[in-house]
Design a protein around this motif. Structure first.
Motif, PDB file in Angstrom:
ATOM      1  N   ASN A 194       0.871  -1.155   0.215  1.00 25.73           N
ATOM      2  CA  ASN A 194       0.000  -0.056   0.302  1.00 25.73           C
ATOM      3  C   ASN A 194       0.805   1.311   0.020  1.00 25.73           C
ATOM      4  N   PHE A 195       1.855   1.450  -1.034  1.00 29.67           N
ATOM      5  CA  PHE A 195       2.583   2.603  -1.102  1.00 29.67           C
ATOM      6  C   PHE A 195       1.823   3.857  -1.513  1.00 29.67           C
ATOM      7  N   THR A 196       2.389   5.042  -1.172  1.00 27.22           N
ATOM      8  CA  THR A 196       1.727   6.133  -1.312  1.00 27.22           C
ATOM      9  C   THR A 196       2.595   7.055  -2.280  1.00 27.22           C
ATOM     10  N   ALA A 197       3.759   6.564  -2.536  1.00 25.03           N
ATOM     11  CA  ALA A 197       4.849   7.473  -3.309  1.00 25.03           C
ATOM     12  C   ALA A 197       5.886   6.531  -3.818  1.00 25.03           C
ATOM     13  N   LEU A 198       6.376   6.827  -4.935  1.00 24.07           N
ATOM     14  CA  LEU A 198       7.440   5.910  -5.537  1.00 24.07           C
ATOM     15  C   LEU A 198       8.867   6.265  -5.102  1.00 24.07           C
ATOM     16  N   PRO A 199       9.743   5.238  -4.760  1.00 23.34           N
ATOM     17  CA  PRO A 199      11.033   5.365  -4.424  1.00 23.34           C
ATOM     18  C   PRO A 199      11.870   5.909  -5.820  1.00 23.34           C
ATOM     19  N   VAL A 200      13.021   6.741  -5.053  1.00 24.33           N
ATOM     20  CA  VAL A 200      14.021   7.210  -6.334  1.00 24.33           C
ATOM     21  C   VAL A 200      15.269   6.553  -5.971  1.00 24.33           C
ATOM     22  N   VAL A 201      15.854   5.786  -7.026  1.00 23.53           N
ATOM     23  CA  VAL A 201      16.953   5.050  -7.155  1.00 23.53           C
ATOM     24  C   VAL A 201      17.974   5.598  -7.986  1.00 23.53           C
ATOM     25  N   ASP A 202      19.034   5.819  -7.490  1.00 26.17           N
ATOM     26  CA  ASP A 202      20.303   6.455  -8.244  1.00 26.17           C
ATOM     27  C   ASP A 202      20.970   5.285  -8.683  1.00 26.17           C
ATOM     28  N   ILE A 203      20.996   5.103 -10.090  1.00 24.53           N
ATOM     29  CA  ILE A 203      21.761   4.088 -10.674  1.00 24.53           C
ATOM     30  C   ILE A 203      22.826   4.190 -11.202  1.00 24.53           C
ATOM     31  N   ALA A 204      23.631   5.382 -11.004  1.00 27.40           N
ATOM     32  CA  ALA A 204      24.987   5.844 -11.196  1.00 27.40           C
ATOM     33  C   ALA A 204      25.984   4.730 -11.118  1.00 27.40           C
ATOM     34  N   PRO A 205      26.083   3.958  -9.927  1.00 22.82           N
ATOM     35  CA  PRO A 205      27.061   2.849  -9.799  1.00 22.82           C
ATOM     36  C   PRO A 205      26.787   1.618 -10.687  1.00 22.82           C
ATOM     37  N   LEU A 206      25.767   1.697 -11.439  1.00 21.89           N
ATOM     38  CA  LEU A 206      25.645   0.543 -12.686  1.00 21.89           C
ATOM     39  C   LEU A 206      26.634   0.997 -13.768  1.00 21.89           C
ATOM     40  N   PHE A 207      27.090   2.412 -13.824  1.00 18.24           N
ATOM     41  CA  PHE A 207      28.022   2.714 -14.893  1.00 18.24           C
ATOM     42  C   PHE A 207      29.550   2.712 -14.216  1.00 18.24           C
ATOM     43  N   GLY A 208      29.766   2.529 -13.050  1.00 19.96           N
ATOM     44  CA  GLY A 208      31.072   2.789 -12.251  1.00 19.96           C
ATOM     45  C   GLY A 208      31.695   1.533 -12.125  1.00 19.96           C
ATOM     46  N   THR A 209      32.778   1.521 -11.392  1.00 15.37           N
ATOM     47  CA  THR A 209      33.783   0.342 -11.180  1.00 15.37           C
ATOM     48  C   THR A 209      33.496   0.003  -9.644  1.00 15.37           C
ATOM     49  N   ASP A 210      32.751   0.457  -8.707  1.00 19.18           N
ATOM     50  CA  ASP A 210      32.824  -0.022  -7.471  1.00 19.18           C
ATOM     51  C   ASP A 210      31.699  -1.210  -7.060  1.00 19.18           C
ATOM     52  N   PRO A 211      32.138  -2.456  -7.026  1.00 18.45           N
ATOM     53  CA  PRO A 211      31.177  -3.438  -6.895  1.00 18.45           C
ATOM     54  C   PRO A 211      30.206  -3.497  -5.632  1.00 18.45           C
ATOM     55  N   ASP A 212      30.585  -2.704  -4.314  1.00 16.91           N
ATOM     56  CA  ASP A 212      29.844  -2.833  -3.398  1.00 16.91           C
ATOM     57  C   ASP A 212      28.625  -1.668  -3.731  1.00 16.91           C
ATOM     58  N   ALA A 213      28.953  -0.550  -4.505  1.00 16.65           N
ATOM     59  CA  ALA A 213      27.779   0.362  -4.787  1.00 16.65           C
ATOM     60  C   ALA A 213      26.807  -0.236  -5.809  1.00 16.65           C
ATOM     61  N   ARG A 214      27.520  -1.027  -6.777  1.00 17.27           N
ATOM     62  CA  ARG A 214      26.681  -1.732  -7.694  1.00 17.27           C
ATOM     63  C   ARG A 214      25.707  -2.551  -7.199  1.00 17.27           C
ATOM     64  N   ARG A 215      26.370  -3.329  -6.159  1.00 20.47           N
ATOM     65  CA  ARG A 215      25.432  -4.477  -5.505  1.00 20.47           C
ATOM     66  C   ARG A 215      24.387  -3.941  -4.426  1.00 20.47           C
ATOM     67  N   ALA A 216      24.654  -2.613  -4.007  1.00 18.01           N
ATOM     68  CA  ALA A 216      23.469  -1.864  -3.295  1.00 18.01           C
ATOM     69  C   ALA A 216      22.425  -1.551  -4.142  1.00 18.01           C
ATOM     70  N   VAL A 217      22.727  -1.116  -5.443  1.00 23.11           N
ATOM     71  CA  VAL A 217      21.819  -0.474  -6.445  1.00 23.11           C
ATOM     72  C   VAL A 217      21.212  -1.766  -6.751  1.00 23.11           C
ATOM     73  N   VAL A 218      21.688  -2.736  -7.218  1.00 24.55           N
ATOM     74  CA  VAL A 218      21.023  -4.017  -7.624  1.00 24.55           C
ATOM     75  C   VAL A 218      19.909  -4.584  -6.577  1.00 24.55           C
ATOM     76  N   GLU A 219      20.559  -4.454  -5.335  1.00 23.00           N
ATOM     77  CA  GLU A 219      19.623  -5.102  -4.298  1.00 23.00           C
ATOM     78  C   GLU A 219      18.186  -4.067  -4.260  1.00 23.00           C
ATOM     79  N   ARG A 220      18.217  -2.971  -4.422  1.00 24.52           N
ATOM     80  CA  ARG A 220      17.581  -1.737  -4.223  1.00 24.52           C
ATOM     81  C   ARG A 220      16.420  -2.127  -5.518  1.00 24.52           C
ATOM     82  N   LEU A 221      17.080  -2.186  -6.568  1.00 19.27           N
ATOM     83  CA  LEU A 221      16.067  -2.493  -7.661  1.00 19.27           C
ATOM     84  C   LEU A 221      15.063  -3.739  -7.540  1.00 19.27           C
ATOM     85  N   GLY A 222      15.843  -4.576  -7.203  1.00 16.05           N
ATOM     86  CA  GLY A 222      15.159  -6.096  -7.028  1.00 16.05           C
ATOM     87  C   GLY A 222      14.172  -5.914  -5.970  1.00 16.05           C
ATOM     88  N   GLU A 223      14.432  -5.247  -4.929  1.00 17.66           N
ATOM     89  CA  GLU A 223      13.212  -5.038  -3.972  1.00 17.66           C
ATOM     90  C   GLU A 223      12.074  -4.341  -4.374  1.00 17.66           C
TER      91      GLU A 223
END
Length: 349
Positions: A6-35
């Protein structure tokens, strides 16, 4: 089956790490997208790397095109094409058997040559575009198309990772996809009926959609069946999961229903429907069919896309009625995804 909350607003996800080289930052974005894909099916995406000038050029081109008189726009009428490309006048499109949508559009996809073998073989969604004779239109629209498709490919890899798969899982299915870009114009008409929607409730037929808009109007249905406003966010895409990812994940990812209400001001909307190759068989991945969960029925991506499209456009419905058009394979049920199906089954959070 996952039911959107029962959400009332959409989340905002910064996907910049998908284009970077930091694996931890990428993993965090991937987890957020999946959730978000599992729980809502809709989100804002920022940090996508597309230059704002591409959108500005697209918007200027759209304004020039739709400002023309009807006769000029009808020179590239979609009904003149063999592969569903061109101008869609107001009232041409009727989704889910409702009232005609209060909008006009220009539809295009990957611009293939006239000697493309799929086009010559009669594929209903592949081939050349119908380009209007407006200076700079083709260049501006084509540049935006290429840019947003690159963002889509990065997102597709991230969604594969979010499913616990190799990021290249879907790459082989995106070689010549009928991924459609729509330039949509919602004119403001104060005399329109109070129940006249800009576009009727639906889910998108492809993997996911990347959308940019100029004004409010978009609404998304939450798990309680309530319509939640999705206002524009500067330099952000609205991303929503479509039917194909819902099928591949056997319902874990949510193809969330949405609509455009009667607009209160002139509005432009630019959705890119990211698809896979026409003949791709989309079936639930084995990791999502273990246990008691019944497997969704497989679909051929392009057949599903064209089947639903043909039921929603007046010019194609006329061809169906007179027998000059026969749908490929089994006719898709336009209500079998998202909240349409869940609410029909009595499913509630």
């Amino acid at each position: 089956m996952a039911i959107p909350g029962n959400f009332t607003a959409l989340p905002v996800v910064d996907i910049a790490p998908l284009f970077g080289t930091d694996p931890d930052a990428r993993r965090a974005v991937v987890e957020r997208l999946g959730e978000t894909a599992r729980e809502i099916g809709f989100l804002y995406v920022v940090g996508h790397g597309m230059a704002p000038g591409l959108f500005d050029g697209l918007l200027d081109a759209a304004k020039c095109f739709f400002a023309q008189d009807t006769g000029e726009k009808m020179k590239v009428y979609i009904g003149n094409s063999r592969n569903h490309r061109g101008y869609v006048p107001v009232g041409e499109e009727v989704i889910y058997g409702g009232t005609p949508d209060q909008k006009e559009a220009y539809d295009l996809s990957q611009d293939l040559p006239a000697d493309d073998p799929d086009y010559l073989a009669g594929n209903p969604m592949l081939g050349p575009n119908q380009w209007p004779s407006l200076p700079g239109f083709r260049a501006a629209v084509g540049a935006y198309y290429d840019g947003v498709m690159a963002v889509g490919r990065a997102l597709l890899r991230a969604f594969a990772e979010a499913l616990g798969q190799d990021p290249t899982l879907f790459d082989s299915y995106v070689t010549k996809p009928p991924s459609q870009l729509r330039l949509v114009h919602y004119p403001y008409d104060p005399a329109a009926p109070g129940d006249a929607l800009g576009i009727s409730p639906h889910t998108d037929m492809e993997c996911f959609t990347l959308l940019c808009v100029t004004a409010p109007g978009l609404e998304v249905m939450n798990g309680a069946g309530e319509w939640i406003d999705v206002p524009p966010v500067e330099n952000a895409f609205v991303v929503n999961i479509g039917d194909m990812l819902e099928t591949w994940t056997n319902g874990r990812f949510v193809a969330t229903s949405h609509r455009v209400r009667k607009v209160k001001e002139e509005r432009y909307s630019f959705p890119l429907f990211f698809s896979v190759d026409y003949h791709t068989e989309v079936a639930p991945l084995p990791c999502f069919t273990a246990g008691a969960a019944p497997a969704r029925k497989p679909v051929i991506a392009g057949d599903h896309l064209f089947s639903v499209t043909a039921q929603g456009f007046t010019y194609l419905r006329k061809r169906l009625e007179d027998g000059s058009l026969v749908l490929p394979g089994e006719v898709s049920d336009t209500h079998s995804f998202g909240q349409h199906a869940r609410h029909a089954d009595g499913a509630r959070p």
